[in-house]
Write an enzyme that holds these catalytic residues in place. Sequence first.
Site, PDB file in Angstrom:
ATOM      1  N   GLU A   8     -23.474  39.928  40.394  1.00  0.00           N
ATOM      2  CA  GLU A   8     -23.375  38.635  39.696  1.00  0.00           C
ATOM      3  C   GLU A   8     -21.983  38.018  39.847  1.00  0.00           C
ATOM      4  OE1 GLU A   8     -22.100  38.168  35.896  1.00  0.00           O
ATOM      5  OE2 GLU A   8     -22.545  40.198  35.173  1.00  0.00           O
ATOM      6  N   LYS A  60     -21.004  45.594  25.416  1.00  0.00           N
ATOM      7  CA  LYS A  60     -19.701  45.717  24.765  1.00  0.00           C
ATOM      8  C   LYS A  60     -19.877  45.919  23.272  1.00  0.00           C
ATOM      9  CE  LYS A  60     -17.746  42.165  26.413  1.00  0.00           C
ATOM     10  NZ  LYS A  60     -18.897  41.855  27.260  1.00  0.00           N
TER      11      LYS A  60
HETATM   12  N1  PSU Z   1     -20.184  41.508  29.635  1.00  0.00           N
HETATM   13  C1  PSU Z   1     -19.009  41.791  30.231  1.00  0.00           C
HETATM   14  N2  PSU Z   1     -18.483  40.934  31.157  1.00  0.00           N
HETATM   15  C2  PSU Z   1     -19.129  39.790  31.489  1.00  0.00           C
HETATM   16  C3  PSU Z   1     -20.398  39.510  30.861  1.00  0.00           C
HETATM   17  C4  PSU Z   1     -20.885  40.392  29.960  1.00  0.00           C
HETATM   18  O1  PSU Z   1     -18.406  42.796  29.927  1.00  0.00           O
HETATM   19  O2  PSU Z   1     -18.628  39.029  32.312  1.00  0.00           O
HETATM   20  C5  PSU Z   1     -21.154  38.281  31.257  1.00  0.00           C
HETATM   21  C6  PSU Z   1     -22.398  38.683  32.088  1.00  0.00           C
HETATM   22  O3  PSU Z   1     -22.552  37.751  33.132  1.00  0.00           O
HETATM   23  C7  PSU Z   1     -23.525  38.552  31.090  1.00  0.00           C
HETATM   24  C8  PSU Z   1     -23.045  37.399  30.251  1.00  0.00           C
HETATM   25  O4  PSU Z   1     -24.778  38.306  31.689  1.00  0.00           O
HETATM   26  O5  PSU Z   1     -21.655  37.620  30.101  1.00  0.00           O
HETATM   27  C9  PSU Z   1     -23.739  37.320  28.913  1.00  0.00           C
HETATM   28  O6  PSU Z   1     -23.344  36.140  28.290  1.00  0.00           O
HETATM   29  P1  PSU Z   1     -24.174  35.564  27.036  1.00  0.00           P
HETATM   30  O7  PSU Z   1     -23.965  36.553  25.937  1.00  0.00           O
HETATM   31  O8  PSU Z   1     -23.524  34.232  26.751  1.00  0.00           O
HETATM   32  O9  PSU Z   1     -25.594  35.475  27.462  1.00  0.00           O
END
Ligand code: PSU
Length: 305
Positions: free
Chosen positions: A21, A158
Amino acid sequence: MIVADEVAAALSEGRAVVALESTLLAHGLPAGRNRDVAGRLETVVRDAGAVPATIAVLGGTPRIGLSDTELDRVCDPGAGLVKLSRRDLGPALALGRDGATTVASTAALAAAAGIGMFATGGLGGVHLSRSGTTSWDVSADLDVLAGTPIVVVCSGVKSILDIEATVEVLETRSVPVIGYRTDSFPGFYRRASAFEVPWRVDTPAGAAAVAAAHFGLAGGSGVLLVNPVPPEHEMDLELHDRLLREGMDLLDRHNVRGRDVTPVLLEHFHNGSGGASLDANEALVLDNARVAAEVAVELAQRDAE
Ligand code: PSU
Ligand code: MN
């Protein structure tokens, strides 16, 4: 969408391909470091015998596999890539925008291109609200995994998220969670959380067998293979817990919401840990890419037999 020649050739010949990604590059790592990691991720995948396909939207076109100059563009903060979840793909395509894809949008595009393996760092999940209770901020990553037949290799979610609620939603949506050499659901910067995984495998062949059996059943959901951060790069527990408390306060004070929550917290960890969180982040995503490539190679071998 445009599929890079190398990726298209590998797919048509049934060789192993691993999707990667771009949000973790554009919004999860600092400038400079992100470009280095982007290159190393592709190298790790190649070294394990698979073809890397980093995914992003450039000029309104979904791109499956990027050239070096396209990776430069994704990693250039001046290029101003927007963070694109699944819901954002239509608007970004119609408006001709550049964007970085999250787990949700990367998985959707990868599956549409015929890719069944995807490595990332952390999965999005269920966020806590200000009061510490579960909120309605649930990442689309969970929904897309529920409806997309792909294996996602990650290091859990996380600790800024409600891990228990995330694990429960994955069960409700029939996404199998498989520990890779672990019995605990990993907490990204930490190898273990307070929650167990229902299943465990210890080899790439074991993971491939689970994926093959799962995809052989009707249903169409993905598989989550969780691989903890390598032990030597795990963050110190006290430092981790302090940064987490401070980060939650920071969100509150600046009223950070929605898609900005994850990048703001990540930046706080990176600034406050003297590099330890970046080190962990980089080490785990590289290790996930290696594991994903090894499992993809096993799956390709099974398909060839
Ligand atoms: N967790 C991380 N680093 C990241 C992300 C998540 O440690 O860069 C990114 C990933 O691309 C994940 C996104 O799919 O954040 C999730 O964001 P949201 O909670 O806004 O859907
Ligand atoms: Mn969200």
